[in-house]
Design a protein around this motif. Structure first.
Motif, PDB file in Angstrom:
ATOM      1  N   LYS A 100      33.105  48.080  49.002  1.00 57.89           N
ATOM      2  CA  LYS A 100      33.515  49.482  48.972  1.00 57.89           C
ATOM      3  C   LYS A 100      34.969  49.665  48.542  1.00 57.89           C
ATOM      4  N   GLY A 101      35.648  48.569  48.272  1.00 57.09           N
ATOM      5  CA  GLY A 101      37.055  48.679  47.897  1.00 57.09           C
ATOM      6  C   GLY A 101      37.940  48.781  49.130  1.00 57.09           C
ATOM      7  N   PHE A 102      39.240  48.810  48.894  1.00 56.33           N
ATOM      8  CA  PHE A 102      40.164  48.899  50.019  1.00 56.33           C
ATOM      9  C   PHE A 102      41.476  49.489  49.554  1.00 56.33           C
ATOM     10  N   ASN A 103      42.266  49.897  50.526  1.00 58.81           N
ATOM     11  CA  ASN A 103      43.617  50.368  50.255  1.00 58.81           C
ATOM     12  C   ASN A 103      44.520  49.148  50.143  1.00 58.81           C
ATOM     13  N   ALA A 104      44.918  48.802  48.924  1.00 61.21           N
ATOM     14  CA  ALA A 104      45.684  47.572  48.700  1.00 61.21           C
ATOM     15  C   ALA A 104      46.984  47.560  49.486  1.00 61.21           C
ATOM     16  N   LEU A 105      47.674  48.701  49.556  1.00 60.26           N
ATOM     17  CA  LEU A 105      48.950  48.749  50.275  1.00 60.26           C
ATOM     18  C   LEU A 105      48.756  48.484  51.762  1.00 60.26           C
ATOM     19  N   LYS A 106      47.665  49.006  52.311  1.00 55.25           N
ATOM     20  CA  LYS A 106      47.400  48.803  53.736  1.00 55.25           C
ATOM     21  C   LYS A 106      46.959  47.379  54.008  1.00 55.25           C
ATOM     22  N   LEU A 107      46.100  46.834  53.129  1.00 56.53           N
ATOM     23  CA  LEU A 107      45.562  45.506  53.375  1.00 56.53           C
ATOM     24  C   LEU A 107      46.613  44.425  53.191  1.00 56.53           C
ATOM     25  N   GLN A 108      47.621  44.684  52.374  1.00 52.32           N
ATOM     26  CA  GLN A 108      48.631  43.672  52.119  1.00 52.32           C
ATOM     27  C   GLN A 108      49.492  43.384  53.344  1.00 52.32           C
ATOM     28  N   SER A 109      49.338  44.178  54.391  1.00 47.46           N
ATOM     29  CA  SER A 109      50.060  43.892  55.621  1.00 47.46           C
ATOM     30  C   SER A 109      49.365  42.803  56.433  1.00 47.46           C
ATOM     31  N   GLY A 110      48.129  42.398  56.022  1.00 43.74           N
ATOM     32  CA  GLY A 110      47.419  41.332  56.708  1.00 43.74           C
ATOM     33  C   GLY A 110      48.105  39.988  56.511  1.00 43.74           C
ATOM     34  N   LEU A 111      47.836  39.069  57.437  1.00 46.30           N
ATOM     35  CA  LEU A 111      48.531  37.785  57.428  1.00 46.30           C
ATOM     36  C   LEU A 111      48.258  36.991  56.161  1.00 46.30           C
ATOM     37  N   GLY A 112      46.976  36.867  55.784  1.00 48.52           N
ATOM     38  CA  GLY A 112      46.633  36.037  54.640  1.00 48.52           C
ATOM     39  C   GLY A 112      47.273  36.505  53.350  1.00 48.52           C
ATOM     40  N   LEU A 113      47.139  37.793  53.037  1.00 47.73           N
ATOM     41  CA  LEU A 113      47.722  38.312  51.803  1.00 47.73           C
ATOM     42  C   LEU A 113      49.241  38.286  51.852  1.00 47.73           C
ATOM     43  N   ARG A 114      49.805  38.573  53.016  1.00 50.79           N
ATOM     44  CA  ARG A 114      51.264  38.552  53.124  1.00 50.79           C
ATOM     45  C   ARG A 114      51.801  37.145  52.856  1.00 50.79           C
ATOM     46  N   LEU A 115      51.116  36.138  53.407  1.00 47.18           N
ATOM     47  CA  LEU A 115      51.533  34.761  53.165  1.00 47.18           C
ATOM     48  C   LEU A 115      51.397  34.405  51.686  1.00 47.18           C
ATOM     49  N   ALA A 116      50.300  34.842  51.077  1.00 42.97           N
ATOM     50  CA  ALA A 116      50.102  34.557  49.644  1.00 42.97           C
ATOM     51  C   ALA A 116      51.201  35.194  48.811  1.00 42.97           C
ATOM     52  N   GLN A 117      51.551  36.440  49.126  1.00 41.32           N
ATOM     53  CA  GLN A 117      52.594  37.123  48.355  1.00 41.32           C
ATOM     54  C   GLN A 117      53.960  36.493  48.583  1.00 41.32           C
ATOM     55  N   GLU A 118      54.231  36.063  49.819  1.00 35.55           N
ATOM     56  CA  GLU A 118      55.512  35.409  50.093  1.00 35.55           C
ATOM     57  C   GLU A 118      55.583  34.063  49.369  1.00 35.55           C
ATOM     58  N   ARG A 119      54.469  33.348  49.330  1.00 34.81           N
ATOM     59  CA  ARG A 119      54.450  32.078  48.600  1.00 34.81           C
ATOM     60  C   ARG A 119      54.718  32.314  47.120  1.00 34.81           C
ATOM     61  N   ILE A 120      54.111  33.351  46.556  1.00 38.92           N
ATOM     62  CA  ILE A 120      54.310  33.658  45.146  1.00 38.92           C
ATOM     63  C   ILE A 120      55.779  33.994  44.883  1.00 38.92           C
ATOM     64  N   GLU A 121      56.396  34.759  45.779  1.00 38.96           N
ATOM     65  CA  GLU A 121      57.812  35.093  45.612  1.00 38.96           C
ATOM     66  C   GLU A 121      58.672  33.839  45.606  1.00 38.96           C
ATOM     67  N   ARG A 122      58.410  32.926  46.558  1.00 39.30           N
ATOM     68  CA  ARG A 122      59.197  31.690  46.622  1.00 39.30           C
ATOM     69  C   ARG A 122      58.942  30.817  45.384  1.00 39.30           C
ATOM     70  N   LEU A 123      57.665  30.733  44.990  1.00 37.81           N
ATOM     71  CA  LEU A 123      57.335  29.921  43.818  1.00 37.81           C
ATOM     72  C   LEU A 123      57.999  30.460  42.562  1.00 37.81           C
ATOM     73  N   ASN A 124      58.051  31.768  42.440  1.00 41.25           N
ATOM     74  CA  ASN A 124      58.688  32.376  41.258  1.00 41.25           C
ATOM     75  C   ASN A 124      60.182  32.104  41.234  1.00 41.25           C
ATOM     76  N   GLU A 125      60.788  31.937  42.410  1.00 48.02           N
ATOM     77  CA  GLU A 125      62.206  31.584  42.449  1.00 48.02           C
ATOM     78  C   GLU A 125      62.412  30.130  42.013  1.00 48.02           C
ATOM     79  N   LEU A 126      61.413  29.290  42.280  1.00 49.43           N
ATOM     80  CA  LEU A 126      61.518  27.883  41.920  1.00 49.43           C
ATOM     81  C   LEU A 126      61.093  27.618  40.478  1.00 49.43           C
ATOM     82  N   GLN A 127      60.075  28.333  40.018  1.00 44.86           N
ATOM     83  CA  GLN A 127      59.543  28.084  38.679  1.00 44.86           C
ATOM     84  C   GLN A 127      60.538  28.530  37.619  1.00 44.86           C
ATOM     85  N   ASN A 128      60.602  27.757  36.557  1.00 46.92           N
ATOM     86  CA  ASN A 128      61.497  28.076  35.448  1.00 46.92           C
ATOM     87  C   ASN A 128      60.664  28.574  34.274  1.00 46.92           C
ATOM     88  N   GLY A 129      60.559  29.887  34.138  1.00 47.49           N
ATOM     89  CA  GLY A 129      59.826  30.457  33.022  1.00 47.49           C
ATOM     90  C   GLY A 129      58.327  30.428  33.178  1.00 47.49           C
TER      91      GLY A 129
END
Length: 263
Positions: free
Chosen positions: A208-237
């Motif tokens: 049925k879909g979901f409210n992405a902004l609301k669901l992103q407060s969940g633990l799993g997605l929040r961890l995934a997004q934080e990992r992506i942020e850290r990885l983007n700081e480490l990755q070069n290009g």
């Protein structure tokens, strides 16, 4: 020279006075060259110090980010294991002991794979797919949905690696918030494509879909997004991008893009 008693008698003599060593042109040139060399050395030493300081700061920053990534990964594993154990508990509560036993067998294999790759920052895509398919198989025993994984034939799964379990929370959300209540009519499609020099992973469900902004407060997605942020700081290009396309009538599409991953 003029004698006092014969002032009209003048004698001339020619002679040369040698300059002192510190007055010679060669000494002056050597002094200028040495001064320029010393000045250049001081500039070089300063720039070298600055570069080493910058390198030390970059190394410290990288180590800090790697420690943060390991901490996030350590949090993600318990979250993933909790969801699997909850699924086993659900089968037991339904008195589906055969399903629970099958689930436990597959779960044991899954844990073994997770422990094998727990110390790795990246895992070959082939192993990640095996872990993903094992997870979907386990969840299918509980919820009864169907799934399909489509892979671009031009991708060498053993030659390319991605961050371990990065897409796991995204698939979990497709299961829990997408098809869990649909039972046999639920469907999850996962597509792994090569677009130019980028790896694109698309996760679709017909929930049925979901409210992405609301669901992103969940633990799993929040961890995934934080990992992506850290990885983007480490990755070069090679940035990683996560996007959500949610439609309350036609389900959800999650796109994970690994930019320039094939370079």
């Amino acid at each position: 020279m003029r004698y006092a008693i014969q002032p009209s008698n003048i004698s001339e003599y020619t002679f040369e006075v040698e300059p002192a060593w510190y007055q010679t042109i060669w000494f002056k040139l050597a002094t200028i060259i040495a001064g320029l060399a010393l000045f250049g050395f001081c500039i070089f030493a300063y720039l070298l110090f600055q570069q080493r300081q910058k390198t030390r700061n970059e190394v410290a920053k990288k180590q800090k980010l790697q420690l943060e990534l390991k901490a996030l990964y350590a949090q993600l594993n318990p979250h993933f294991l909790f969801n699997c154990l909850s699924s086993i508990q659900g089968l037991i509560n339904q008195q589906d002991f055969r399903g629970a036993n099958e689930y436990l067998t597959d779960f044991a294999q899954l844990i073994r794979g997770l422990l094998t790759n727990s110390a790795k920052e990246e895992t070959p895509l082939q192993q990640e797919l095996q872990t993903l398919e094992m997870y979907l198989k386990l969840e299918k025993l509980r919820f009864g949905f169907s799934y399909n994984i489509g892979i671009d034939m031009s991708i060498d799964l053993s030659a390319i690696s991605i961050p371990s379990l990065l897409w796991q929370p995204l698939v979990e959300n497709a299961v829990k918030h997408g098809v869990a209540t649909l039972e046999a009519s639920g469907r999850i499609n996962i597509f792994i494509n090569k677009v130019d020099d980028s790896l694109v992973i698309v996760i679709k469900d017909n929930g049925k879909g979901f409210n992405a902004l609301k669901l992103q407060s969940g633990l799993g997605l929040r961890l995934a997004q934080e990992r992506i942020e850290r990885l983007n700081e480490l990755q070069n290009g090679q940035p990683i991008e996560l996007t959500f396309n949610s439609n309350f009538e036609h389900g959800t599409e999650i796109i994970l893009t690994f930019t320039h991953w094939f370079l």
